[in-house]
Design an enzyme around this catalytic site. Structure first.
Site, short mmCIF file in Angstrom:
data_model
loop_
_atom_site.label_atom_id
_atom_site.label_comp_id
_atom_site.label_asym_id
_atom_site.label_seq_id
_atom_site.Cartn_x
_atom_site.Cartn_y
_atom_site.Cartn_z
N ARG A 18 0.84 -1.21 0.00
CA ARG A 18 0.00 0.00 0.00
C ARG A 18 0.87 1.24 0.00
O ARG A 18 1.93 1.28 0.59
CB ARG A 18 -0.90 0.01 1.23
CG ARG A 18 -1.64 -1.28 1.42
CD ARG A 18 -2.31 -1.34 2.76
NE ARG A 18 -3.59 -0.65 2.73
CZ ARG A 18 -4.27 -0.35 3.82
NH1 ARG A 18 -3.77 -0.61 5.01
NH2 ARG A 18 -5.44 0.24 3.73
N GLY A 75 -7.94 7.92 -1.73
CA GLY A 75 -8.39 7.49 -3.05
C GLY A 75 -7.40 7.76 -4.17
O GLY A 75 -7.62 7.36 -5.31
N MET A 117 -4.08 6.87 -4.34
CA MET A 117 -3.04 5.89 -4.59
C MET A 117 -3.63 4.49 -4.50
O MET A 117 -4.80 4.32 -4.19
CB MET A 117 -1.91 6.07 -3.57
CG MET A 117 -1.53 7.51 -3.39
SD MET A 117 -0.56 8.17 -4.74
CE MET A 117 1.02 7.59 -4.22
N HIS A 125 -15.88 7.11 -1.40
CA HIS A 125 -15.07 8.17 -2.00
C HIS A 125 -15.79 9.52 -1.97
O HIS A 125 -15.25 10.53 -1.52
CB HIS A 125 -14.72 7.77 -3.44
CG HIS A 125 -13.90 8.80 -4.14
ND1 HIS A 125 -14.46 9.77 -4.94
CD2 HIS A 125 -12.57 9.03 -4.14
CE1 HIS A 125 -13.51 10.53 -5.42
NE2 HIS A 125 -12.34 10.11 -4.94
N SER A 132 -5.07 51.80 3.89
CA SER A 132 -5.69 50.49 3.74
C SER A 132 -5.22 49.93 2.41
O SER A 132 -5.35 50.58 1.38
CB SER A 132 -7.21 50.62 3.77
OG SER A 132 -7.78 49.34 3.63
N CYS A 163 -7.98 45.78 2.82
CA CYS A 163 -9.39 45.56 2.51
C CYS A 163 -9.59 44.90 1.15
O CYS A 163 -10.71 44.74 0.69
CB CYS A 163 -10.18 46.86 2.60
SG CYS A 163 -9.68 48.07 1.37
C1 PEP Z 1 -8.90 46.86 -3.86
O1 PEP Z 1 -8.55 47.36 -4.91
O2 PEP Z 1 -8.26 45.97 -3.27
C2 PEP Z 1 -10.15 47.30 -3.22
C3 PEP Z 1 -10.51 46.84 -2.03
O3 PEP Z 1 -10.94 48.14 -3.94
P1 PEP Z 1 -11.93 47.63 -5.10
O4 PEP Z 1 -11.95 46.16 -5.06
O5 PEP Z 1 -13.24 48.25 -4.80
O6 PEP Z 1 -11.26 48.19 -6.30
#
Ligand code: PEP
Ligand code: MG
Length: 868
Positions: free
Chosen positions: A91, A100, A102, A453, A761, A828
């Site tokens: 094995r 699943g 190998m 599986h 940000s 963000c």
């Molecule tokens: C980005 O550009 O990462 C952002 C958060 O702004 P948008 O996605 O609105 O352009």
């Protein structure tokens, strides 16, 4: 150099060398658990195998021979003996379990002589020949890649000829004949005799396992699960024990706790008088492990005891394979069990309560990515009440899924890629179906148990799955699914409840997940260890509420343009854009102002004292303009201009490359009155909140800056408008102004920018786009190719590119903080909810990450794990 280890030479820490299975077999051997003795050929041998042009080399062969001698001695049996032959299983076992992917060969060592020996020793000729014919088929299929259907057909023909229904109805003479037919078929297909020398069989089997590391399914699985291709697999050679020696024998798989719910109770299935592959293949329907208590009480007690012991030893839920040979229990494998996120959280919480692990360990136990499975929707009670299930299978992997039927994995993959919602419906799934399973919303199989599986793979992916729905009859060739006397095709929509196993026809309404007690407790522990804040990207009260429920600690990005799109206001927005003069534009803005103010007021009220970052208008203006003639006419009428003039204006705003065009703060440079209106709406809403007793500190974010002077221009406008609001209201409140770092130049000149801002940000969506010079909107057309060709390890829009984009982030952090030691830093972009990125950014020193509401718990867990 040593390439082969006996089971008593290794331990559980040696996974990289012995593979997961080998390391755990060694560990169990040392613990004194009854494991059939054997040895492991290392992953290093696999790596060398590929360097040796996929050939075994002399030194390795000698080492294996030595170990075979050892096995013969240990067992008092000899390879190929006509009295008492040694038989082994071969094995694979990679350092990370790859279900699943190998292949396994059982009964190796049988040949024309050994079969006589086995018959003699067991006094069971039928058993001996049945084992032999199984071995030939498995060897041909797994080691030689000959289609097993060739052999299945011979078996069926024999049954037909003897007028019997079950394999077990064939007698020893039938099977003897079948063995001869199998050997002849082997020769016909392969052009050479079936190998009679057990040692040769073993070499071929070891090579086959090594080769299977390089098969397409294995490669795809590794790609999907971020497993390093260079790792290689080990090969375990283990003395055979037989679960098919009669009614006091059997074989099964079981978990020490329920892998779907986490309940602390043995969970699994077994078959009496069967070999391992019968359980996994779903050929016969296995029995629940609890019934073993009645069938073989002593064996059950011993198994339950062993499971507890293993759990205490590994301090984790175990997934075990066992065989009972004539009343004696053998463990063939143990590993930490794959589980649903639901079970992972419950088991982690329970284990802390049981004193098995501490909170820190519990937090590390749950994979942030897997939490996704918990946060998925379920069917509304109303939908469940007003719809009747047409079939019921096993609740293999929880969640709710709706989609049209796809009968093949390929069809599912193609249609899903085209944007269709599909459910993969199969008799049973196999590793070839992986891609279709990934793309489908859910999986329904007619056959197979909780460890089939489909069930195992779906749970691993956090995907809704109902398995073993026996009322469902699938005809792949015809493209139909029949339940009772009703027939359904690929045009029919079905709904699956993976938490109950129910199957519905039609599209049932789903609802957001409800997070219960264990989850809350677990997330409290997560919060204890975490110091990076997790905010959310939200711009509607509904999103905000969802995010708060998931524990968001603020809003990191409120995209105000989403508010512009609302039906009742898009008209005013269009008027504002199309206005020819400042006055008309201002009057349109005056109409938008109270709407925006109300939006912000609602959001601030919901968020209370939690920070809220509002971003000023970002996208190019033409995105807001109408396309249809009727809309254009309406607008022209209201503005008292010719429709042609509207069309002209639309054409004026059209850009060849809008992503690099007239968007972000560039709009504010051209139309300061827009920024002013938004700044005013934010401050008026905030002051309103202060009057209500909520001390909001507004964070105003200016998008897409590339240069300190342009940014300063917009900030000055914003500040000036805010001063006006303060004077009008006779009240001043604290507020912050920051910018998004989305353009490489902003990152590179971050020291200058930091001098006039309170926070950065990182908009890593745009920053990735502009660092790679790769359009966010178009990359989807060719990026998959880059992943396929291994040019990119990951999609950089999903997982942050640390080398390039990360370099810019690090540069901006360093330069920004050097110029402004109070600078507040967050992310963000979409990456803010991706666990590996969150961990990275924690180490880079960001104060918070902001992500979509559904990913808040995931980001929190990732941040906690990074801090531990
Ligand atoms: C980005 O550009 O990462 C952002 C958060 O702004 P948008 O996605 O609105 O352009
Ligand atoms: Mg952006």
């Amino acid at each position: 150099e040593k390439y082969v280890y006996n089971f008593n030479e290794g331990n559980k820490e040696m996974k990289a060398l012995l593979g997961g299975k080998g390391a755990n077999l060694a560990e169990m051997t040392t613990m004194g658990i009854c494991v059939p003795y054997g040895f492991t050929v290392t992953t290093e041998a696999c790596t060398r195998f590929y360097k040796e042009d996929q050939k075994l080399w002399d030194d390795l062969n000698n080492e294996v021979s030595e170990h075979i001698k050892g096995l013969e001695k240990e067992n008092g049996k000899t390879f190929g003996s006509t009295d008492d032959p040694l038989l082994v299983s071969v094995r694979s076992g990679a350092p990370i379990s790859m279900p699943g992917m190998m292949d396994t060969i059982l009964n190796l060592g049988l040949n024309d002589d050994a079969v006589l020996g086995l018959a003699k020793k067991t006094e069971n000729e039928r058993f001996a020949y049945d084992s032999y014919r199984r071995f030939i088929q498995m060897f041909a299929d797994v080691a030689m890649e000959l289609d097993k259907n060739n052999f299945e057909k011979l078996l069926s023909a024999k049954k037909k000829d003897r007028n019997v229904e079950n394999d077990t109805d064939l007698n020893a003479d039938d099977l003897k004949e079948l063995v001869e037919e199998y050997k002849a078929k082997y020769k016909e297909l392969k052009g050479e005799d079936f190998p009679q020398d057990p040692r040769e069989q073993l070499d071929l089997a070891i090579s086959a396992v090594f080769k299977s590391w390089g098969n397409e399914r294995a490669i795809l699985y590794r790609k999907l699960n971020d497993i390093d291709d260079a790792m290689g697999t080990a090969v375990n050679v283990q003395t055979m024990v037989f679960g098919n020696m009669g009614d006091t024998s059997g074989t099964g798989v079981a978990f020490s706790r329920n892998p779907a719910t986490g309940e602390n109770k043995l969970f699994g299935e077994y078959l009496i008088n069967a070999q391992g592959e019968d359980v996994v293949a779903g050929v016969r329907t296995p029995q629940e492990i609890a019934t073993l208590k009645d069938a073989m009480p002593e064996v059950y007690q011993e198994f339950a005891y062993t499971a507890k012991k293993l759990e205490e030893h590994y301090k984790d839920m175990q997934d075990m394979e066992f065989t009972i040979q004539e009343g004696k229990l053998f463990l063939l494998q143990t590993r930490n069990g794959k589980r649903t996120a639901h079970a992972a959280v419950k088991a982690a919480v329970d284990m802390v309560d049981e004193g098995l692990i501490d909170k820190k360990e519990a937090v590390l136990r749950v994979n942030p990515k897997d939490l996704d499975g918990l946060l998925h929707p379920t069917f509304t009670d109303e939908a469940k009440k007003s719809n009747e299930a047409v079939a019921k299978g096993l609740a293999a992997s929880p969640g709710a899924a709706v989609g049209k039927i796809a009968f093949t994995a390929k069809d599912a993959a193609i249609r899903a890629t085209d944007g269709e919602q599909v459910i993969l419906v199969r008799e049973e799934t196999s590793p070839e179906d992986l891609e279709g399973m990934v793309k489908a919303n859910g999986i329904l199989t007619a056959r197979g148990g909780m460890t089939s599986h489909a069930a195992v793979v779906a749970r691993g992916m956090g995907k809704c799955c109902v398995s073993g729905a026996s009322e469902v009859h699938v005809d792949e060739d015809e493209g139909t699914m029949r339940i009772g006397d009703k027939v359904y095709t690929k045009d029919d929509t079905i709904s699956l409840n993976g938490s109950t196993g129910e199957v519905y026809i039609g599209s049932l309404e789903t609802k957001s997940p409800q997070l219960e007690g264990n989850f809350g407790k677990f997330m409290e522990w997560v919060d204890e260890f975490r110091d990076m804040k997790i905010r959310t990207n939200a711009d509607t009260p509904r999103d905000v509420e969802q995010a708060l429920e998931f524990g968001a600690e603020g809003i990191g990005l409120c995209r105000t343009e989403h508010m512009f799109f609302k039906e009742d206001r898009i008209f005013q927005v269009r008027k504002m854009i199309l206005a020819n003069d400042l006055e008309t534009r201002k009057s349109a803005l005056d109409k938008i102002l109270p709407m925006q103010e109300d939006d912000f007021y609602q959001i601030y009220t919901l968020m209370g004292d939690k920070p809220v970052t509002v971003r000023l208008l970002d996208p190019p203006l033409h995105e807001f303009l109408p396309r249809g003639e009727a809309e254009i006419k309406d607008l022209a009428l209201d503005l008292n201009i010719e429709p042609a003039r509207v069309r002209e204006r639309i054409a004026e705003l059209e850009e060849v490359n809008p992503m690099l065009g007239f968007r972000g703060l560039r709009l504010g440079v051209r139309y300061p009155e827009i920024s002013r209106m938004q700044a005013r709406a934010i401050m008026q809403a905030a002051i309103h909140c202060h009057e209500d007793g909520i001390e909001v500190v507004p964070e105003i974010m200016i998008p897409l800056s590339s240069d300190v002077k342009e940014l300063k221009y917009v900030i000055d406008e914003v500040n000036d408008e805010i001063q006006k609001v303060f004077e009008e209201k006779g009240k001043e409140i604290k507020y912050l102004v920051g910018t998004m770092i989305e353009i490489p130049r902003a990152a590179i000149t971050a020291d200058e920018i930091a001098e006039i801002t309170d926070f950065f940000s990182f908009g890593t969506n745009d920053l990735t786009q502009m660092t790679f010079g790769l359009s966010r909107d178009d990359a989807g057309k060719f990026l998959p190719l880059y992943l396929e060709k291994d040019l990119f390890a990951k999609d950089p829009f999903q997982v942050l590119d640390q080398k390039g984009v990360g370099f810019l982030v690090e540069t901006a952090v360093e330069k920004g903080r050097s110029a402004n030691k109070d600078l507040h830093l967050g992310i963000c972009g979409e990456h803010g909810g991706e666990p590996s990125t969150v961990k990275y950014l924690y180490n880079v020193g960001l104060d918070y990450a902001s992500c979509s509401p559904f990913r808040v718990p995931i980001a929190k867990l990732a941040a906690a794990q990074a801090a531990i």
